[in-house]
Design a protein around this motif. Structure first.
Motif, PDB file in Angstrom:
ATOM      1  N   ARG A 180       8.733  12.141   0.602  1.00 14.84           N
ATOM      2  CA  ARG A 180       7.894  13.324   0.801  1.00 14.84           C
ATOM      3  C   ARG A 180       6.852  13.450  -0.299  1.00 14.84           C
ATOM      4  NH1 ARG A 180       8.963  13.739   5.963  1.00 14.84           N
ATOM      5  NH2 ARG A 180      11.161  14.142   6.393  1.00 14.84           N
ATOM      6  N   ARG A 181       5.797  14.216   0.007  1.00 11.55           N
ATOM      7  CA  ARG A 181       4.781  14.495  -1.008  1.00 11.55           C
ATOM      8  C   ARG A 181       5.376  15.347  -2.122  1.00 11.55           C
ATOM      9  NH1 ARG A 181       1.051  16.622   2.925  1.00 11.55           N
ATOM     10  NH2 ARG A 181       1.259  18.531   1.705  1.00 11.55           N
ATOM     11  N   GLU A 182       4.677  15.353  -3.246  1.00  6.92           N
ATOM     12  CA  GLU A 182       5.158  16.070  -4.424  1.00  6.92           C
ATOM     13  C   GLU A 182       5.286  17.569  -4.183  1.00  6.92           C
ATOM     14  OE1 GLU A 182       2.670  15.946  -8.064  1.00  6.92           O
ATOM     15  OE2 GLU A 182       4.218  14.577  -8.807  1.00  6.92           O
ATOM     16  N   ASP A 183       4.552  18.106  -3.209  1.00 13.63           N
ATOM     17  CA  ASP A 183       4.592  19.544  -2.944  1.00 13.63           C
ATOM     18  C   ASP A 183       5.348  19.886  -1.661  1.00 13.63           C
ATOM     19  OD1 ASP A 183       2.780  18.523  -1.155  1.00 13.63           O
ATOM     20  OD2 ASP A 183       1.085  19.745  -1.809  1.00 13.63           O
ATOM     21  N   ASP A 196       2.592  25.879 -15.057  1.00  9.06           N
ATOM     22  CA  ASP A 196       1.217  25.919 -14.551  1.00  9.06           C
ATOM     23  C   ASP A 196       1.033  26.952 -13.454  1.00  9.06           C
ATOM     24  OD1 ASP A 196      -1.511  24.693 -14.540  1.00  9.06           O
ATOM     25  OD2 ASP A 196      -0.967  24.366 -12.444  1.00  9.06           O
ATOM     26  N   ALA A 197       2.099  27.288 -12.734  1.00  5.65           N
ATOM     27  CA  ALA A 197       1.985  28.339 -11.719  1.00  5.65           C
ATOM     28  C   ALA A 197       1.556  29.649 -12.350  1.00  5.65           C
ATOM     29  CB  ALA A 197       3.327  28.513 -10.999  1.00  5.65           C
ATOM     30  N   LEU A 198       1.853  29.826 -13.643  1.00  7.13           N
ATOM     31  CA  LEU A 198       1.427  31.030 -14.360  1.00  7.13           C
ATOM     32  C   LEU A 198       0.140  30.801 -15.157  1.00  7.13           C
ATOM     33  CD1 LEU A 198       4.901  32.216 -15.734  1.00  7.13           C
ATOM     34  CD2 LEU A 198       3.695  33.025 -13.699  1.00  7.13           C
ATOM     35  N   HIS A 231       0.016  26.287  -5.383  1.00  7.72           N
ATOM     36  CA  HIS A 231       0.275  24.857  -5.267  1.00  7.72           C
ATOM     37  C   HIS A 231       1.213  24.381  -6.366  1.00  7.72           C
ATOM     38  CE1 HIS A 231      -1.441  20.550  -4.532  1.00  7.72           C
ATOM     39  NE2 HIS A 231      -0.294  20.740  -3.933  1.00  7.72           N
ATOM     40  N   SER A 232       1.028  24.859  -7.585  1.00 15.39           N
ATOM     41  CA  SER A 232       1.925  24.466  -8.671  1.00 15.39           C
ATOM     42  C   SER A 232       3.337  24.985  -8.431  1.00 15.39           C
ATOM     43  CB  SER A 232       1.393  24.986 -10.011  1.00 15.39           C
ATOM     44  OG  SER A 232       0.292  24.205 -10.435  1.00 15.39           O
ATOM     45  N   LEU A 233       3.459  26.185  -7.857  1.00 15.41           N
ATOM     46  CA  LEU A 233       4.791  26.705  -7.557  1.00 15.41           C
ATOM     47  C   LEU A 233       5.481  25.844  -6.494  1.00 15.41           C
ATOM     48  CD1 LEU A 233       6.954  28.857  -7.980  1.00 15.41           C
ATOM     49  CD2 LEU A 233       5.822  30.243  -6.226  1.00 15.41           C
ATOM     50  N   LEU A 234       4.734  25.414  -5.479  1.00 15.43           N
ATOM     51  CA  LEU A 234       5.304  24.522  -4.468  1.00 15.43           C
ATOM     52  C   LEU A 234       5.794  23.224  -5.107  1.00 15.43           C
ATOM     53  CD1 LEU A 234       2.749  24.871  -1.504  1.00 15.43           C
ATOM     54  CD2 LEU A 234       5.120  25.685  -1.559  1.00 15.43           C
ATOM     55  N   ARG A 235       4.990  22.674  -5.999  1.00 20.99           N
ATOM     56  CA  ARG A 235       5.374  21.442  -6.677  1.00 20.99           C
ATOM     57  C   ARG A 235       6.619  21.658  -7.536  1.00 20.99           C
ATOM     58  NH1 ARG A 235      -0.764  19.956  -8.608  1.00 20.99           N
ATOM     59  NH2 ARG A 235      -1.080  18.101  -7.334  1.00 20.99           N
ATOM     60  N   ALA A 236       6.636  22.762  -8.258  1.00 15.70           N
ATOM     61  CA  ALA A 236       7.780  23.050  -9.121  1.00 15.70           C
ATOM     62  C   ALA A 236       9.059  23.162  -8.301  1.00 15.70           C
ATOM     63  CB  ALA A 236       7.531  24.336  -9.904  1.00 15.70           C
ATOM     64  N   ARG A 237       8.997  23.920  -7.204  1.00 14.80           N
ATOM     65  CA  ARG A 237      10.182  24.079  -6.361  1.00 14.80           C
ATOM     66  C   ARG A 237      10.641  22.739  -5.788  1.00 14.80           C
ATOM     67  NH1 ARG A 237       8.042  29.511  -3.210  1.00 14.80           N
ATOM     68  NH2 ARG A 237       9.101  31.052  -4.548  1.00 14.80           N
ATOM     69  N   ALA A 238       9.688  21.914  -5.371  1.00 17.71           N
ATOM     70  CA  ALA A 238      10.039  20.625  -4.785  1.00 17.71           C
ATOM     71  C   ALA A 238      10.729  19.729  -5.807  1.00 17.71           C
ATOM     72  CB  ALA A 238       8.794  19.942  -4.235  1.00 17.71           C
ATOM     73  N   GLN A 239      10.227  19.710  -7.046  1.00 16.36           N
ATOM     74  CA  GLN A 239      10.826  18.853  -8.065  1.00 16.36           C
ATOM     75  C   GLN A 239      12.197  19.355  -8.491  1.00 16.36           C
ATOM     76  OE1 GLN A 239       9.499  15.798  -9.044  1.00 16.36           O
ATOM     77  NE2 GLN A 239       8.245  16.328  -7.277  1.00 16.36           N
ATOM     78  N   VAL A 240      12.350  20.655  -8.590  1.00 14.04           N
ATOM     79  CA  VAL A 240      13.658  21.213  -8.929  1.00 14.04           C
ATOM     80  C   VAL A 240      14.650  20.949  -7.798  1.00 14.04           C
ATOM     81  CG1 VAL A 240      14.919  23.344  -9.417  1.00 14.04           C
ATOM     82  CG2 VAL A 240      12.701  22.939 -10.488  1.00 14.04           C
ATOM     83  N   SER A 241      14.194  21.057  -6.556  1.00 17.74           N
ATOM     84  CA  SER A 241      15.053  20.752  -5.411  1.00 17.74           C
ATOM     85  C   SER A 241      15.444  19.279  -5.399  1.00 17.74           C
ATOM     86  CB  SER A 241      14.340  21.122  -4.108  1.00 17.74           C
ATOM     87  OG  SER A 241      15.120  20.795  -2.984  1.00 17.74           O
ATOM     88  N   LEU A 242      14.508  18.403  -5.768  1.00 17.23           N
ATOM     89  CA  LEU A 242      14.813  16.971  -5.836  1.00 17.23           C
ATOM     90  C   LEU A 242      15.896  16.717  -6.879  1.00 17.23           C
ATOM     91  CD1 LEU A 242      14.212  14.048  -5.017  1.00 17.23           C
ATOM     92  CD2 LEU A 242      12.349  14.035  -6.690  1.00 17.23           C
ATOM     93  N   CYS A 243      15.776  17.345  -8.028  1.00 16.04           N
ATOM     94  CA  CYS A 243      16.792  17.230  -9.070  1.00 16.04           C
ATOM     95  C   CYS A 243      18.142  17.692  -8.530  1.00 16.04           C
ATOM     96  CB  CYS A 243      16.389  18.049 -10.288  1.00 16.04           C
ATOM     97  SG  CYS A 243      17.638  18.101 -11.603  1.00 16.04           S
ATOM     98  N   GLU A 244      18.140  18.787  -7.806  1.00 20.37           N
ATOM     99  CA  GLU A 244      19.381  19.329  -7.256  1.00 20.37           C
ATOM    100  C   GLU A 244      20.008  18.352  -6.257  1.00 20.37           C
ATOM    101  OE1 GLU A 244      20.825  23.743  -5.940  1.00 20.37           O
ATOM    102  OE2 GLU A 244      18.905  23.027  -5.151  1.00 20.37           O
TER     103      GLU A 244
END
Length: 327
Positions: A235-238, A288-290, A306-319
Protein backbone atom coordinates in the motif's frame (compact mmCIF):
# COMPACT_ATOMS: atom_id res chain seq x y z
CA UNK A 1 17.05 29.67 -15.12
CA UNK A 2 15.98 27.61 -18.13
CA UNK A 3 16.97 23.95 -18.23
CA UNK A 4 18.70 24.30 -21.58
CA UNK A 5 20.87 27.06 -20.13
CA UNK A 6 21.78 24.91 -17.14
CA UNK A 7 22.86 22.10 -19.44
CA UNK A 8 24.92 24.38 -21.67
CA UNK A 9 26.41 26.68 -19.02
CA UNK A 10 27.15 23.85 -16.61
CA UNK A 11 28.02 20.97 -18.91
CA UNK A 12 28.47 22.28 -22.44
CA UNK A 13 25.55 20.14 -23.60
CA UNK A 14 22.33 20.77 -25.48
CA UNK A 15 19.21 18.62 -25.57
CA UNK A 16 16.35 18.10 -27.99
CA UNK A 17 13.94 16.92 -25.29
CA UNK A 18 13.82 17.48 -21.54
CA UNK A 19 10.94 15.83 -19.69
CA UNK A 20 10.01 16.26 -16.04
CA UNK A 21 9.83 12.96 -14.16
CA UNK A 22 7.14 13.03 -11.50
CA UNK A 23 8.96 10.67 -9.15
CA UNK A 24 10.43 11.37 -5.76
CA UNK A 25 9.53 13.98 -3.19
CA UNK A 26 12.95 15.45 -2.52
CA UNK A 27 14.50 16.52 -5.84
CA UNK A 28 13.07 17.85 -9.11
CA UNK A 29 14.13 15.31 -11.71
CA UNK A 30 14.25 15.50 -15.52
CA UNK A 31 15.00 13.05 -18.32
CA UNK A 32 17.40 14.54 -20.87
CA UNK A 33 17.08 12.89 -24.30
CA UNK A 34 16.74 9.49 -22.64
CA UNK A 35 20.49 9.58 -21.92
CA UNK A 36 20.92 11.66 -18.78
CA UNK A 37 19.08 12.52 -15.56
CA UNK A 38 19.16 16.17 -14.52
CA UNK A 39 18.25 16.99 -10.92
CA UNK A 40 17.66 20.15 -8.96
CA UNK A 41 18.94 18.97 -5.61
CA UNK A 42 16.95 19.81 -2.50
CA UNK A 43 18.57 22.42 -0.26
CA UNK A 44 18.74 19.95 2.64
CA UNK A 45 21.79 18.52 0.86
CA UNK A 46 25.03 20.48 0.71
CA UNK A 47 26.62 20.44 -2.77
CA UNK A 48 29.58 18.51 -1.36
CA UNK A 49 27.27 15.47 -1.17
CA UNK A 50 28.13 14.97 -4.85
CA UNK A 51 31.77 14.38 -3.93
CA UNK A 52 30.69 11.55 -1.64
CA UNK A 53 28.51 10.07 -4.38
CA UNK A 54 31.31 10.29 -6.93
CA UNK A 55 33.93 8.75 -4.64
CA UNK A 56 31.84 5.88 -3.30
CA UNK A 57 30.17 5.38 -6.66
CA UNK A 58 33.56 4.50 -8.14
CA UNK A 59 34.09 1.93 -5.39
CA UNK A 60 30.64 0.42 -5.86
CA UNK A 61 30.96 0.11 -9.64
CA UNK A 62 34.43 -1.40 -9.33
CA UNK A 63 32.93 -4.07 -7.07
CA UNK A 64 30.03 -4.89 -9.35
CA UNK A 65 27.27 -2.69 -7.90
CA UNK A 66 25.55 -0.67 -10.64
CA UNK A 67 24.97 2.97 -9.66
CA UNK A 68 24.76 6.10 -11.86
CA UNK A 69 27.89 8.03 -12.82
CA UNK A 70 27.84 11.76 -12.13
CA UNK A 71 28.74 13.84 -15.19
CA UNK A 72 31.46 16.44 -14.44
CA UNK A 73 30.72 20.09 -15.20
CA UNK A 74 32.84 22.22 -17.52
CA UNK A 75 35.10 22.94 -14.53
CA UNK A 76 35.36 19.32 -13.42
CA UNK A 77 32.98 19.65 -10.46
CA UNK A 78 30.22 17.11 -9.84
CA UNK A 79 27.49 19.71 -9.33
CA UNK A 80 26.53 23.05 -10.85
CA UNK A 81 25.45 26.07 -8.80
CA UNK A 82 23.31 28.55 -10.75
CA UNK A 83 23.33 32.29 -10.30
CA UNK A 84 20.16 32.00 -8.21
CA UNK A 85 21.93 29.60 -5.85
CA UNK A 86 20.10 26.49 -7.03
CA UNK A 87 22.15 23.29 -6.94
CA UNK A 88 21.93 21.01 -10.00
CA UNK A 89 23.64 17.80 -11.02
CA UNK A 90 23.69 15.60 -14.10
CA UNK A 91 24.14 11.85 -14.20
CA UNK A 92 23.96 9.04 -16.69
CA UNK A 93 20.57 7.40 -17.08
CA UNK A 94 20.67 3.71 -16.26
CA UNK A 95 18.40 1.23 -18.04
CA UNK A 96 15.59 -0.37 -16.06
CA UNK A 97 12.20 0.24 -14.54
CA UNK A 98 11.18 1.80 -11.23
CA UNK A 99 8.31 0.48 -9.13
CA UNK A 100 6.43 1.90 -6.17
CA UNK A 101 5.72 -1.52 -4.65
CA UNK A 102 7.01 -5.08 -4.72
CA UNK A 103 4.96 -7.63 -6.64
CA UNK A 104 6.67 -10.98 -6.10
CA UNK A 105 8.95 -13.01 -3.88
CA UNK A 106 11.47 -13.02 -6.73
CA UNK A 107 11.70 -9.24 -6.49
CA UNK A 108 12.08 -9.45 -2.71
CA UNK A 109 15.02 -11.81 -3.09
CA UNK A 110 16.65 -9.68 -5.76
CA UNK A 111 16.21 -6.51 -3.67
CA UNK A 112 17.73 -8.22 -0.63
CA UNK A 113 20.70 -9.51 -2.60
CA UNK A 114 21.22 -6.04 -4.09
CA UNK A 115 21.19 -4.32 -0.70
CA UNK A 116 23.48 -6.94 0.81
CA UNK A 117 25.79 -6.46 -2.17
CA UNK A 118 25.77 -2.70 -1.62
CA UNK A 119 26.68 -3.07 2.05
CA UNK A 120 29.27 -5.74 1.30
CA UNK A 121 30.98 -3.64 -1.38
CA UNK A 122 31.57 -0.81 1.10
CA UNK A 123 32.31 -2.77 4.28
CA UNK A 124 36.09 -2.35 4.00
CA UNK A 125 35.94 1.38 3.22
CA UNK A 126 37.04 3.89 5.86
CA UNK A 127 35.59 6.81 3.97
CA UNK A 128 35.22 10.22 5.62
CA UNK A 129 31.99 11.80 4.39
CA UNK A 130 32.08 15.43 3.34
CA UNK A 131 28.31 15.74 3.77
CA UNK A 132 26.45 14.33 6.74
CA UNK A 133 22.84 14.49 7.93
CA UNK A 134 22.96 13.57 11.58
CA UNK A 135 20.12 12.21 13.65
CA UNK A 136 18.09 10.74 10.78
CA UNK A 137 17.18 7.71 12.90
CA UNK A 138 17.52 9.35 16.31
CA UNK A 139 14.21 8.14 17.75
CA UNK A 140 14.70 10.02 21.02
CA UNK A 141 15.07 13.31 19.12
CA UNK A 142 12.02 12.67 16.91
CA UNK A 143 9.94 11.66 19.93
CA UNK A 144 10.95 14.83 21.82
CA UNK A 145 10.04 16.91 18.75
CA UNK A 146 6.55 15.38 18.73
CA UNK A 147 6.15 16.09 22.46
CA UNK A 148 7.23 19.69 21.86
CA UNK A 149 4.77 20.08 18.97
CA UNK A 150 1.93 18.78 21.14
CA UNK A 151 2.85 21.30 23.84
CA UNK A 152 3.11 24.28 21.47
CA UNK A 153 0.24 23.60 19.02
CA UNK A 154 -2.69 22.96 21.33
CA UNK A 155 -4.90 25.20 19.23
CA UNK A 156 -4.37 23.14 16.07
CA UNK A 157 -7.52 21.57 14.64
CA UNK A 158 -5.85 18.12 14.62
CA UNK A 159 -4.33 18.36 18.11
CA UNK A 160 -6.77 15.86 19.63
CA UNK A 161 -6.20 13.33 16.84
CA UNK A 162 -2.43 13.61 17.18
CA UNK A 163 -2.59 13.30 20.96
CA UNK A 164 -4.61 10.08 20.70
CA UNK A 165 -2.09 8.72 18.20
CA UNK A 166 0.75 9.77 20.50
CA UNK A 167 -0.67 7.66 23.33
CA UNK A 168 -0.78 4.70 20.97
CA UNK A 169 2.84 5.35 19.92
CA UNK A 170 3.88 5.42 23.58
CA UNK A 171 2.40 1.98 24.16
CA UNK A 172 3.99 0.40 21.10
CA UNK A 173 7.37 1.94 21.81
CA UNK A 174 7.62 -0.14 24.97
CA UNK A 175 7.34 -3.31 22.87
CA UNK A 176 9.69 -2.57 19.96
CA UNK A 177 12.30 -0.56 21.92
CA UNK A 178 13.34 1.65 18.97
CA UNK A 179 16.12 3.50 20.78
CA UNK A 180 18.07 0.32 21.55
CA UNK A 181 17.14 -1.50 18.32
CA UNK A 182 18.29 1.34 16.06
CA UNK A 183 21.66 1.67 17.78
CA UNK A 184 24.63 -0.65 17.49
CA UNK A 185 28.30 -0.89 18.35
CA UNK A 186 29.11 -1.67 14.70
CA UNK A 187 28.47 1.12 12.20
CA UNK A 188 28.61 0.42 8.46
CA UNK A 189 28.16 2.53 5.33
CA UNK A 190 24.49 2.12 4.43
CA UNK A 191 22.33 3.43 1.61
CA UNK A 192 20.08 5.40 3.95
CA UNK A 193 16.88 5.27 1.88
CA UNK A 194 16.41 1.76 0.45
CA UNK A 195 12.76 2.14 -0.54
CA UNK A 196 11.75 0.05 -3.53
CA UNK A 197 11.58 3.05 -5.91
CA UNK A 198 15.32 3.59 -5.41
CA UNK A 199 16.08 0.32 -7.20
CA UNK A 200 15.93 -0.28 -10.95
CA UNK A 201 14.60 -3.56 -12.27
CA UNK A 202 15.08 -5.59 -15.41
CA UNK A 203 12.35 -8.18 -15.16
CA UNK A 204 12.28 -9.39 -11.56
CA UNK A 205 15.98 -8.67 -11.05
CA UNK A 206 17.54 -5.49 -9.68
CA UNK A 207 19.68 -3.82 -12.36
CA UNK A 208 20.79 -0.69 -10.51
CA UNK A 209 20.59 1.35 -7.30
CA UNK A 210 19.66 5.04 -7.27
CA UNK A 211 19.65 8.09 -4.96
CA UNK A 212 22.90 7.87 -3.03
CA UNK A 213 22.52 11.22 -1.23
CA UNK A 214 21.67 9.51 2.05
CA UNK A 215 24.73 7.24 2.34
CA UNK A 216 26.17 7.39 5.85
CA UNK A 217 27.60 5.36 8.68
CA UNK A 218 24.74 3.75 10.59
CA UNK A 219 23.62 0.42 12.05
CA UNK A 220 22.54 -1.97 9.28
CA UNK A 221 19.24 -2.33 11.20
CA UNK A 222 18.30 1.14 9.90
CA UNK A 223 18.59 0.06 6.26
CA UNK A 224 16.98 -3.35 6.78
CA UNK A 225 14.19 -1.82 8.84
CA UNK A 226 13.42 0.74 6.14
CA UNK A 227 13.62 -1.97 3.50
CA UNK A 228 11.11 -4.16 5.34
CA UNK A 229 8.82 -1.16 5.86
CA UNK A 230 8.91 -0.28 2.14
CA UNK A 231 9.18 -3.66 0.42
CA UNK A 232 6.75 -5.64 2.58
CA UNK A 233 3.73 -3.34 2.37
CA UNK A 234 2.02 -3.05 -1.05
CA UNK A 235 0.00 0.00 0.00
CA UNK A 236 0.93 3.65 -0.37
CA UNK A 237 2.49 5.43 2.58
CA UNK A 238 -0.81 7.21 3.31
CA UNK A 239 -3.07 4.16 2.91
CA UNK A 240 -4.10 1.47 5.39
CA UNK A 241 -1.13 -0.96 5.36
CA UNK A 242 -1.13 -4.65 4.49
CA UNK A 243 2.01 -6.17 5.96
CA UNK A 244 3.39 -9.12 3.96
CA UNK A 245 4.99 -11.23 6.67
CA UNK A 246 6.45 -13.84 4.34
CA UNK A 247 8.33 -11.09 2.49
CA UNK A 248 9.76 -9.76 5.75
CA UNK A 249 10.96 -13.20 6.83
CA UNK A 250 12.73 -13.63 3.48
CA UNK A 251 14.40 -10.20 3.67
CA UNK A 252 15.82 -10.76 7.15
CA UNK A 253 16.79 -14.41 6.63
CA UNK A 254 18.40 -13.94 3.23
CA UNK A 255 20.24 -10.80 4.30
CA UNK A 256 21.74 -12.56 7.34
CA UNK A 257 22.73 -15.47 5.10
CA UNK A 258 24.46 -13.17 2.58
CA UNK A 259 26.21 -10.97 5.14
CA UNK A 260 28.38 -13.58 6.79
CA UNK A 261 30.28 -11.11 8.98
CA UNK A 262 27.33 -9.70 10.92
CA UNK A 263 27.85 -9.60 14.67
CA UNK A 264 25.46 -11.32 17.05
CA UNK A 265 24.12 -7.91 18.10
CA UNK A 266 23.37 -6.99 14.47
CA UNK A 267 21.62 -10.29 13.75
CA UNK A 268 19.47 -10.09 16.87
CA UNK A 269 18.22 -6.58 16.10
CA UNK A 270 17.25 -7.07 12.46
CA UNK A 271 13.88 -8.82 13.05
CA UNK A 272 12.59 -5.84 15.11
CA UNK A 273 13.99 -3.13 12.84
CA UNK A 274 11.03 -2.84 10.46
CA UNK A 275 8.58 -2.09 13.27
CA UNK A 276 11.00 0.47 14.72
CA UNK A 277 11.40 2.37 11.45
CA UNK A 278 7.62 2.35 10.86
CA UNK A 279 7.04 3.72 14.37
CA UNK A 280 9.74 6.34 13.90
CA UNK A 281 8.10 7.56 10.70
CA UNK A 282 4.76 7.59 12.49
CA UNK A 283 6.30 9.91 15.08
CA UNK A 284 7.78 12.20 12.43
CA UNK A 285 4.55 12.44 10.42
CA UNK A 286 2.49 12.99 13.59
CA UNK A 287 4.68 15.97 14.44
CA UNK A 288 4.27 17.36 10.92
CA UNK A 289 0.48 17.07 11.20
CA UNK A 290 0.82 19.89 13.74
CA UNK A 291 3.90 21.80 12.49
CA UNK A 292 3.14 21.43 8.75
CA UNK A 293 6.73 21.86 7.57
CA UNK A 294 7.44 18.59 5.74
CA UNK A 295 8.64 19.17 2.17
CA UNK A 296 6.09 16.93 0.43
CA UNK A 297 2.34 16.51 0.71
CA UNK A 298 -0.78 16.14 -1.43
CA UNK A 299 -2.41 19.59 -1.77
CA UNK A 300 -5.73 17.92 -2.61
CA UNK A 301 -5.76 16.43 0.90
CA UNK A 302 -4.06 19.27 2.75
CA UNK A 303 -0.71 19.38 4.53
CA UNK A 304 -1.84 18.56 8.07
CA UNK A 305 -4.41 15.95 7.09
CA UNK A 306 -2.02 14.20 4.71
CA UNK A 307 0.65 13.94 7.39
CA UNK A 308 -1.91 12.57 9.84
CA UNK A 309 -2.92 9.90 7.30
CA UNK A 310 0.73 8.97 6.87
CA UNK A 311 1.32 8.87 10.61
CA UNK A 312 -1.68 6.62 11.21
CA UNK A 313 -0.65 4.30 8.38
CA UNK A 314 2.91 3.91 9.70
CA UNK A 315 1.77 3.33 13.26
CA UNK A 316 -0.75 0.77 11.99
CA UNK A 317 2.02 -0.94 10.01
CA UNK A 318 4.12 -1.16 13.17
CA UNK A 319 1.14 -2.65 14.99
CA UNK A 320 0.64 -5.28 12.28
CA UNK A 321 4.30 -6.27 12.60
CA UNK A 322 3.94 -6.56 16.37
CA UNK A 323 0.90 -8.83 16.17
CA UNK A 324 2.94 -11.52 14.44
CA UNK A 325 5.78 -11.20 16.99
CA UNK A 326 8.24 -11.16 14.11
CA UNK A 327 9.69 -7.93 15.48
Amino acid sequence: MQLQSILYDGYGLSASKIAHLGIGLIHRTYDVDGCYILQRVNAIFDPCVNEDIAALGRVLRARGVVVPRLVPTRTGAFGFICRDGAHWRLMEKLPGDCFERVGSMAQIRSLTLALAGFHGALKSENYVFKHSRGGVHDFRRHYAALESALASHQGHVLWGDVMRLFRHIEAMGRHVEPISTLSCEVMRIVHGDPKVSNFLFSGDGVSGILDLDTMAYAPVACDIGDAVRSWCNPRREDEAPEFQREYAREVVGLYIEQMGDLTREEREKLPRAGACIALELGVRFARDALCEDYFGFDPAIGHAQHSLLRARAQVSLCEQMLHGREV
